[in-house]
Structure formats: C-alpha cells, structure tokens
Design an enzyme around this catalytic site. Structure first.
Site, short mmCIF file in Angstrom:
data_model
loop_
_atom_site.label_atom_id
_atom_site.label_comp_id
_atom_site.label_asym_id
_atom_site.label_seq_id
_atom_site.Cartn_x
_atom_site.Cartn_y
_atom_site.Cartn_z
N ARG A 162 -74.33 50.11 -8.05
CA ARG A 162 -75.06 49.18 -7.18
C ARG A 162 -74.91 49.53 -5.69
O ARG A 162 -74.81 48.64 -4.84
CB ARG A 162 -74.55 47.74 -7.37
N SER A 243 -77.42 38.90 -11.06
CA SER A 243 -75.96 38.86 -10.97
C SER A 243 -75.55 38.57 -9.54
O SER A 243 -75.96 39.28 -8.63
CB SER A 243 -75.35 40.20 -11.37
N GLU A 341 -72.53 40.68 -5.00
CA GLU A 341 -73.53 41.73 -5.22
C GLU A 341 -74.80 41.37 -4.45
O GLU A 341 -75.51 42.22 -3.91
CB GLU A 341 -73.72 41.88 -6.74
N1 EPU Z 1 -69.50 37.60 -20.91
C1 EPU Z 1 -68.78 36.44 -21.09
N2 EPU Z 1 -69.45 35.26 -21.12
C2 EPU Z 1 -70.81 35.19 -21.03
C3 EPU Z 1 -71.54 36.37 -20.85
C4 EPU Z 1 -70.87 37.58 -20.79
O1 EPU Z 1 -67.55 36.46 -21.20
O2 EPU Z 1 -71.33 34.09 -21.09
C5 EPU Z 1 -68.76 38.89 -20.87
C6 EPU Z 1 -68.75 39.53 -22.25
O3 EPU Z 1 -67.50 40.15 -22.42
C7 EPU Z 1 -69.83 40.60 -22.11
C8 EPU Z 1 -69.66 40.99 -20.67
O4 EPU Z 1 -69.37 39.78 -19.98
O5 EPU Z 1 -69.62 41.69 -22.96
C9 EPU Z 1 -70.85 41.68 -20.05
O6 EPU Z 1 -71.97 40.80 -20.07
P1 EPU Z 1 -73.46 41.36 -19.95
O7 EPU Z 1 -73.72 42.36 -21.02
O8 EPU Z 1 -74.41 40.23 -19.86
O9 EPU Z 1 -73.46 42.20 -18.59
P2 EPU Z 1 -72.81 41.98 -17.17
O10 EPU Z 1 -71.78 43.04 -16.95
O11 EPU Z 1 -72.40 40.57 -16.98
C10 EPU Z 1 -74.40 43.67 -15.97
C11 EPU Z 1 -75.30 43.70 -14.77
C12 EPU Z 1 -76.62 43.00 -15.09
C13 EPU Z 1 -77.26 43.71 -16.26
C14 EPU Z 1 -76.31 43.65 -17.45
C15 EPU Z 1 -76.82 44.42 -18.64
C16 EPU Z 1 -73.83 43.75 -12.84
C17 EPU Z 1 -73.32 43.03 -11.63
N3 EPU Z 1 -74.65 43.07 -13.64
O12 EPU Z 1 -74.07 42.30 -16.21
O13 EPU Z 1 -77.45 43.16 -13.96
O14 EPU Z 1 -78.51 43.13 -16.61
O15 EPU Z 1 -75.05 44.27 -17.07
O16 EPU Z 1 -76.70 45.78 -18.40
O17 EPU Z 1 -73.47 44.92 -13.02
C18 EPU Z 1 -78.18 42.18 -11.93
O18 EPU Z 1 -77.68 43.14 -11.36
O19 EPU Z 1 -78.80 41.28 -11.29
C19 EPU Z 1 -78.08 42.08 -13.38
C20 EPU Z 1 -78.54 41.04 -14.07
#
Ligand code: EPU
Length: 345
Positions: A162, A243, A341
């Site tokens: 990012r 995010s 972010e």
């Molecule tokens: N999780 C929880 N509770 C929840 C949801 C998620 O504990 O309610 C934990 C779980 O362990 C899960 C982990 O968080 O495995 C990761 O969750 P998720 O796959 O939704 O991805 P993220 O790391 O939270 C990142 C990006 C998103 C992108 C997703 C999918 C960042 C800051 N965010 O989120 O990007 O869509 O991966 O690749 O890196 C954005 O940048 O605006 C965005 C939405």
C-alpha cells in the site's frame, strides 16, 4: 475543463463526508493540467483526487481539488506482453471488466476495488493475493514543479505494501496522467488467498483441476466480486473508505510473545523480510469492536477493518474519535499501534 468554486464534495468522497472545497477543477488532458498548474489565481494547495475512496476529509478544504478526466485505453506495442496504456481517470473496475471481457490476465483479483487507475498506481491497491504493482510497466506523470512529463519505471515507483514513491518523496509534485499495464493471454490464476480456490471450484466445477488453468479471468472476476459483496459494505449504500488501517507487521520475537500471551493461535502471515503480518481485522475483532456504533460512525459487522458512515450523517470528528478509541484499545491489549491506511485531509 470545468472549474467550480465553493464546490460540494459530498458525492466525491466514498465516506460521504459533507465537506466543501474552495475550488474543484476537472481537466480532460495534459495541456489543461499544465495550464491549471501555472494558474496562480487558483487557491493553493492543490489536492489531486481520484475516486475519493481512500481518504477522510476532516474539514472543508481551503485549496483546489484536481480531478482527472483523462480516460482512454489503448494497446501499445510490447515485445513480451500485452501492454495497455490507460488514462488516469479511467475507473479501475471498468479497466478490470475490460481485461476480463478480452480474456486478459492480470487485474482479475483486484476486481471491484473502488477508485480510478491513476490513484490505483499511487496507492498500490491490493487484494486476494495480488497487488497492482505486479502489473505496472511504468507510470506517466506530470511534474507540477518543473512543468514537464516524466515516466517512472516500476522500480522507480518504489512499490511496497500500500505504498509508493508518489505517497512519499513524490507527494504533491507528480500527478499520474496514464499507467502502462502488462497483461497476458496465458492463464496465470492466483488462487492461494484464503478459500478462493475452493470457492471457485465450487462455482465452476467444470473448470477446476489442472491447478485452475481452465478458469478464465471472467470466472475469477465474478467470484471475487461475490466475495467482496458478502464482506464489504456496498459503496452505493454505506459510506466507507475500505480498510481503515493497514495490517501491521511485527518482529518474530514480538509475535511469539503475543501468541503466548493470547494462549490461542493468532492468525498471521510471514512477510518475505521475515516479519509477521497480523490481520488488523483480527486485532480489532478481538477487542470487541465488530458491528459497534459510536454516534454516526460504525465498525462494519462483517469486516471490522472497515469503518463506516453508519447513518449517512457521520461527521469527520465522529470517525476520528472512533479511530482513536480502536487504536487505543488495540494498543492496550496487544501492544500494537495500528497505522492508518486511509489518508486524512
Ligand atoms: N478477520 C477477523 N474477523 C473478521 C474478519 C477478518 O478476525 O471479522 C481476520 C481473519 O483472521 C482473516 C483476516 O482477518 O483471515 C484477514 O481478513 P480479510 O481476508 O478480510 O483481509 P484483510 O487483511 O482484513 C486485506 C486488505 C483488503 C483486501 C483483503 C483481501 C489491507 C489493509 N486490507 O484485508 O483491502 O480486500 O485483504 O485481499 O491490506 C482495502 O485496502 O480497502 C481493502 C478492503
């Protein structure tokens, strides 16, 4: 070009903050951008915006907001790949849709991310195992200081999670006018993220097997859109900037101690540099924030990394207070300081 003074920005920021700019200028080509940059009558500073999907206006903006309407997609000759040159003002997901419709591999995992192509190359948008930097051949920019064009190779863009040169040393100086993307007709599915592979196999059983090589970019695009629709607030109904925080990286020793302190497995991913990425969503969820409301601001119930304008009338102050409370509780419980972010303006 269009110039509007005392411009209402409420429809131009995905958080739906009801703010104004002293001036808003939308330009259609580089020549117009040049004349704007030399026009001393326009209020300063300049703020260049794409779709307004990764920022939070904390107050009215006293300068000039610039927005590109440079919108074209053209194929340019390249020896190894299919190269598409794309105007900065093209909506990112329109570009994803066009690639999928032409059977071109590259941006399918990044489908449905709000925003425009110029900003995508600045933010290094990423999702489901892919980052846009993997597709960027180079980025064409207008230099507001020297009034010249400069093309940045992918290396010169200094992409990281990012992050890019344009968010650091180049901030405020370079305006992206076009991005050259490298795409491929050869199947190159990226399905390692979460249960993406299983989900695709469920939706398209006839194409699974052979490491997913029979999937098409269109199939992956549809599946990704489905996953996002289930987890993330619909931008047309609930204001947010995706995010709100970055996923923090901690040292291996810190992570071991964290794991011991928690007494239960902590979800994590190893970064190439040996540091450990801990999902911010998990940290926030564990502090009990999921689905909570504080005035008009809220934490999305299906993805706690996303702060929302829950009632459509949240003020910047309410979002900022919620941000601070979440940061304080994650710091107190886990000793990790969450970094924003979303950019505050
Ligand atoms: N999780 C929880 N509770 C929840 C949801 C998620 O504990 O309610 C934990 C779980 O362990 C899960 C982990 O968080 O495995 C990761 O969750 P998720 O796959 O939704 O991805 P993220 O790391 O939270 C990142 C990006 C998103 C992108 C997703 C999918 C960042 C800051 N965010 O989120 O990007 O869509 O991966 O690749 O890196 C954005 O940048 O605006 C965005 C939405």
């Amino acid at each position: 070009m269009d110039i509007v003074y005392d411009a209402d920005l409420s429809g131009r920021n995905s958080f739906g903050m009801k703010v104004k700019a002293a001036c808003l200028v939308e330009y259609d080509d580089v020549a117009e951008l040049e004349s704007i940059s030399r026009d001393s009558s326009l209020p300063r500073p300049f703020l260049h915006m794409g779709g307004g999907s990764n920022l939070l206006f904390t107050k009215d903006f006293s300068g000039t907001v610039l927005h590109s309407r440079i919108r074209f997609v053209e194929e340019v000759p390249h020896q190894d790949a299919i190269c598409l040159r794309v105007g900065a003002g093209v909506v990112w997901d329109d570009f994803c849709a066009l690639c999928a419709a032409r059977g071109l591999w590259g941006p399918e995992n990044l489908s449905s991310i709000p925003g425009e192509c110029g900003a995508a190359a600045v933010q290094n948008i990423g999702a489901y195992g892919r980052e846009v930097s993997e597709l960027v051949l180079n980025v064409e920019c207008y230099d507001l200081q020297e009034h010249t064009m400069r093309t940045f190779s992918r290396d010169e863009c200094r992409y990281a999670y990012r992050d890019s040169y344009f968010k650091n040393e180049g901030k405020g100086r370079y305006v992206v006018t076009a991005v050259n993307y490298m795409l491929s007709r050869e199947a190159s599915p990226c399905l390692e993220y979460g249960n993406l592979s299983a989900r695709l196999a469920g939706e398209y059983p006839e194409a699974s097997g052979e490491q997913g090589l029979a999937f098409t970019p269109e199939m992956i695009r549809r599946t990704i859109i489905g996953v996002r629709d289930e987890k993330l607030p619909s931008p047309s109904r609930v204001g947010s900037a995706g995010s709100y925080f970055r996923n923090p990286a901690v040292g291996a020793d810190f992570f071991r101690e964290l794991q011991e302190k928690c007494g239960a497995p902590v979800p994590h991913f190893e970064n190439p540099d040996g540091s450990i990425k801990v999902p911010a969503a998990w940290l926030i969820d564990s502090c009990g924030w999921k689905g909570r409301r504080e005035g008009g601001a809220g934490v999305w119930e299906k993805q706690p990394l996303v702060l929302v304008n829950a009632d459509g009338n949240a003020t910047p102050g309410e979002i900022c207070r919620l941000e601070e409370k979440i940061r304080a509780s994650v710091l107190e419980r886990f000793g990790i300081c969450l970094e924003r972010e979303v950019e505050h303006v």
